[in-house]
Design an enzyme around this catalytic site. Structure first.
Site, PDB file in Angstrom:
ATOM      1  N   ASP A   4       0.830  -1.211   0.000  1.00 29.59           N
ATOM      2  CA  ASP A   4       0.000   0.000   0.000  1.00 29.59           C
ATOM      3  C   ASP A   4       0.861   1.256   0.000  1.00 29.59           C
ATOM      4  O   ASP A   4       0.619   2.190  -0.788  1.00 29.59           O
ATOM      5  CB  ASP A   4      -0.928  -0.004   1.222  1.00 29.59           C
ATOM      6  N   ASP A  96      -6.952   4.402  -3.827  1.00 29.18           N
ATOM      7  CA  ASP A  96      -6.932   3.136  -3.097  1.00 29.18           C
ATOM      8  C   ASP A  96      -5.779   2.330  -3.696  1.00 29.18           C
ATOM      9  O   ASP A  96      -5.892   1.817  -4.812  1.00 29.18           O
ATOM     10  CB  ASP A  96      -8.249   2.380  -3.239  1.00 29.18           C
ATOM     11  N   ASP A  99      -6.886  -2.095  -3.759  1.00 22.91           N
ATOM     12  CA  ASP A  99      -8.288  -2.328  -3.442  1.00 22.91           C
ATOM     13  C   ASP A  99      -8.570  -3.813  -3.621  1.00 22.91           C
ATOM     14  O   ASP A  99      -8.444  -4.356  -4.710  1.00 22.91           O
ATOM     15  CB  ASP A  99      -9.170  -1.497  -4.381  1.00 22.91           C
ATOM     16  N   THR A 101      -7.499  -6.332  -0.821  1.00 22.73           N
ATOM     17  CA  THR A 101      -6.258  -6.888  -0.271  1.00 22.73           C
ATOM     18  C   THR A 101      -6.250  -8.412  -0.305  1.00 22.73           C
ATOM     19  O   THR A 101      -5.248  -9.038  -0.665  1.00 22.73           O
ATOM     20  CB  THR A 101      -6.040  -6.393   1.169  1.00 22.73           C
ATOM     21  N   LYS A 244     -15.353  -5.089  -9.820  1.00 25.13           N
ATOM     22  CA  LYS A 244     -16.789  -5.189 -10.101  1.00 25.13           C
ATOM     23  C   LYS A 244     -17.256  -4.029 -10.977  1.00 25.13           C
ATOM     24  O   LYS A 244     -18.069  -4.194 -11.887  1.00 25.13           O
ATOM     25  CB  LYS A 244     -17.571  -5.221  -8.785  1.00 25.13           C
TER      26      LYS A 244
END
Length: 333
Positions: A4, A96, A99, A101, A244
């Site tokens: 991250d 993010d 996104d 994890t 998605k």
């Protein structure tokens, strides 16, 4: 997870090189506090090494990397720019870095999500989806299964290619996809860019709907009830991360529904990039009351009513809103 911080530093440095560090403000999840502790020298070194490895690849993507490797102080400086709290005025980015994890750790779907917000409006969205298969049939399979099968059958470039960046600018009327190059493959940018569009399916019995994999922050049971009441017959496509949103923008699925459990607050970096991409690809995104998502209230989607609905077109959207209305009072959400 050091990844991250590494992504945040890399993206922050590249944005600063393009727009000037004084003009870059980023809302992101990780800060530098842990990396600045006395016992974090090893972690900081790992982050710095990863950042420099990534930036060394920048020329492959038409970007200029640093002339010399970044030091730890420069890496910390880049991450420190990720301390914006957003709000209704001005310009800031929301990021993010990883996104999904669990998807990342398991070698499954995950995304790097970047959006530009001006005066509370998302004006640019970018989704990097490294494991997204070019053939949508593979989206429902676990990535490890994909690897096993690909070793057992003769690979072709069309069958086994994966990874893409999808992006859109508000008001442009189009969303674009750039496939990612394989290792050692020369990138052809922007010649391999192509537009993506949402599906034309508006019959619920033919539609594919996505929902989060994890049950901790969303109600699968309420989603299943809504799906049944509106005539969705296919099994849900459970995919990690903002992939998605990418699936709907590409036309590989028609509906994404998420109904958060009581007390959970949605963060803007989990949705901003995906929202503008779907909208410019021809789709619709709203809360479950039918209202636009509000990105002007800080790091959270304050005032979110019931949940989030994203779909390929207004007919499906209206049917979902009606189904939620009919079921909501009897739910425990």
């Amino acid at each position: 997870m050091y990844t991250d911080w590494s992504v945040q530093a890399t993206v922050s440095w590249l944005l600063s090189e393009s727009f000037g560090s004084k003009n870059v403000s980023i809302v992101a999840e990780e800060d530098i506090q842990k990396l600045c502790k006395a016992d974090a020298a090893g972690l900081l070194a790992t982050v710095s090494n990863t950042v420099n490895e990534c930036l060394a690849e920048a020329p492959r993507f038409g970007l200029k990397g640093p002339n010399i490797s970044l030091g730890t102080s420069e890496v910390l400086e880049a991450i420190s720019r990720c301390n914006s709290t957003g709000g209704p005025t001005g310009r800031f980015w929301t990021l993010d870095p990883v996104d999904g994890t669990l998807g990342f750790v398991r070698g499954d779907q995950y995304a790097v999500a970047l959006a530009l917000i001006e005066d509370g409006q998302v004006v640019l969205g970018v989704l990097g989806c490294p494991n997204y298969p070019m053939r949508k049939e593979w989206l429902s399979y676990h990535h490890r299964y994909h690897r096993i099968i690909s070793k057992l059958t003769p690979p072709t470039s069309e069958s086994w290619d994966k990874g893409c960046v999808i992006y859109a600018r508000r008001g442009s009327g189009e969303a674009l996809m750039q496939p990612l190059p394989h290792v050692n493959q020369k990138l052809v940018w922007p010649n391999s860019v192509r537009p993506v569009q949402v599906s034309s399916i508006d019959n619920p019995s033919l539609a594919t709907f996505c929902e989060p994999v994890e049950k901790a922050n969303s109600s699968h049971s309420f989603t299943a009830g809504v799906a049944h009441s509106m005539g969705l017959r296919k099994q849900p496509l459970r995919v990690y991360s903002m992939v998605k949103y990418a699936a709907i923008a590409r036309g590989d699925a028609e509906i994404f529904m998420k109904f958060a459990r009581a007390g959970y607050k949605e963060k803007i970096w989990d949705h901003a990039a995906g929202v503008v991409i779907i909208q410019e690809a021809g789709g619709v995104v709203s809360d479950a009351r039918g209202r636009p998502l509000d990105f002007s209230k800080g790091i959270y989607l304050e005032g979110l009513d019931r949940g989030i609905i994203a779909c390929a077109g207004p007919k499906l959207h209206d049917k979902i809103i009606s189904a939620v209305d009919a079921s909501w009072d009897s739910s425990s959400l």
